[in-house]
Design an enzyme around this catalytic site. Structure first.
Site, mmCIF file in Angstrom:
data_model
loop_
_atom_site.group_PDB
_atom_site.id
_atom_site.type_symbol
_atom_site.label_atom_id
_atom_site.label_comp_id
_atom_site.label_asym_id
_atom_site.label_seq_id
_atom_site.Cartn_x
_atom_site.Cartn_y
_atom_site.Cartn_z
ATOM 1 N N ILE A 95 34.252 -3.167 15.615
ATOM 2 C CA ILE A 95 33.420 -4.344 15.395
ATOM 3 C C ILE A 95 33.645 -4.828 13.962
ATOM 4 O O ILE A 95 33.740 -4.031 13.034
ATOM 5 C CB ILE A 95 31.931 -4.015 15.628
ATOM 6 N N TYR A 130 31.447 12.259 12.251
ATOM 7 C CA TYR A 130 31.043 11.008 12.893
ATOM 8 C C TYR A 130 31.187 11.121 14.407
ATOM 9 O O TYR A 130 30.276 10.759 15.169
ATOM 10 C CB TYR A 130 31.890 9.855 12.358
ATOM 11 N N LYS A 188 28.131 11.033 17.267
ATOM 12 C CA LYS A 188 28.099 10.053 18.343
ATOM 13 C C LYS A 188 28.224 10.725 19.716
ATOM 14 O O LYS A 188 27.633 10.264 20.692
ATOM 15 C CB LYS A 188 29.197 9.014 18.148
ATOM 16 N N SER A 242 19.626 -4.027 7.971
ATOM 17 C CA SER A 242 19.735 -4.920 6.816
ATOM 18 C C SER A 242 21.019 -5.739 6.842
ATOM 19 O O SER A 242 21.139 -6.747 6.142
ATOM 20 C CB SER A 242 19.680 -4.112 5.513
ATOM 21 N N ALA A 287 31.237 13.848 16.195
ATOM 22 C CA ALA A 287 30.254 14.813 16.697
ATOM 23 C C ALA A 287 28.867 14.186 16.806
ATOM 24 O O ALA A 287 28.140 14.404 17.776
ATOM 25 C CB ALA A 287 30.213 16.028 15.777
#
Length: 243
Positions: A186, A153, A157, A12, A155
């Protein structure tokens, strides 16, 4: 383009939306999804349709297998097959590990890792039957090196990286390639909590002297899913030389 289809989860806004728009520009039928932001999802769908391609939008938490199954039923009923799966759905959690609740842990793991399992489990049989398919998992450099105050986060990834490598080996005989992109910083809403001072300090650490853009991620995803049939099981870092 002959009825090529792509599903981009978490699309989205941000990286996911940029990826979906890239494929729309290239003539793909596009499926977009998010868990909560219906207005933004419908706006993304409208923008994609400006490129005169079919677009299916689906609101639902694909970390839940039953919800993901409903999504794939709609995909197969509408398009008959799926050529490319981009697992982009993700959330972050920043805070001390000792202050993280079990509910917070499961929310991060379900959104970032279990959703990829669910979508792959539902996409792969169709791809195997067609002896063709591409899967791209959007990950993070923290999956490779870990980050303080981002244990869950990191873990999730890191799990994506192992998941990518293992699944790639299993699916290679069926001519299905599975790769991941480990993103650095990013410029998206997810980093909106940073102050200008924090952003400047972070940019100083990045050899390319800037944040990456969502469009750069979208371009790389598209490149990886065209040709490159011998490239599989790879974690490709896109971070401006940061890590």
């Amino acid at each position: 383009m002959k009825n090529k289809t792509v599903l981009v989860t978490g699309s989205s806004r941000g990286i996911g939306k940029a990826i979906a728009i890239k494929y729309a520009k290239e003539g793909y039928s596009v499926i977009v999804n998010c868990a909560h932001r219906e207005d933004e999802l419908l706006a993304a769908k409208k923008e994609i349709e400006r490129y005169h391609v079919p677009c299916l939008s689906f609101l639902g938490d694909i970390g839940d297998y039953d919800v993901a199954s409903e999504l794939f039923q709609q995909i197969y009923n509408t398009f008959g097959h799926l050529d490319i799966l981009v697992n982009n759905a993700g959330i972050s959690y920043i805070g001390l590990f000792t202050e993280m609740s079990s509910d917070d842990w499961h929310k991060v793991i379900d959104t970032n890792l279990t959703s990829a399992f669910n979508c792959c489990r539902l996409a792969v049989p169709n791809m195997i039957s067609r002896k063709s398919g591409k899967i791209i998992n959007i990950s993070s450099v923290w999956g490779s090196v870990g980050a303080s105050c981002e244990v869950a986060y990191s873990a999730s990834k890191g799990g994506i990286h192992a998941f990518t490598k293992a699944l790639a080996k299993e699916l290679a005989p069926s001519n299905i390639q599975v790769n991941a992109i480990a993103c650095g910083v990013i410029d998206t809403e997810m980093n909106g909590f940073l102050s200008d001072e924090d952003k400047d300090s972070l940019i100083d650490e990045i050899p390319s002297n800037r944040f990456g853009t969502s469009e750069e991620v979208g371009d790389l995803v598209y490149q990886l899913t065209h040709g490159n049939e011998y490239l599989t099981g790879q974690i490709i870092t896109l971070d401006g030389g940061w890590i």
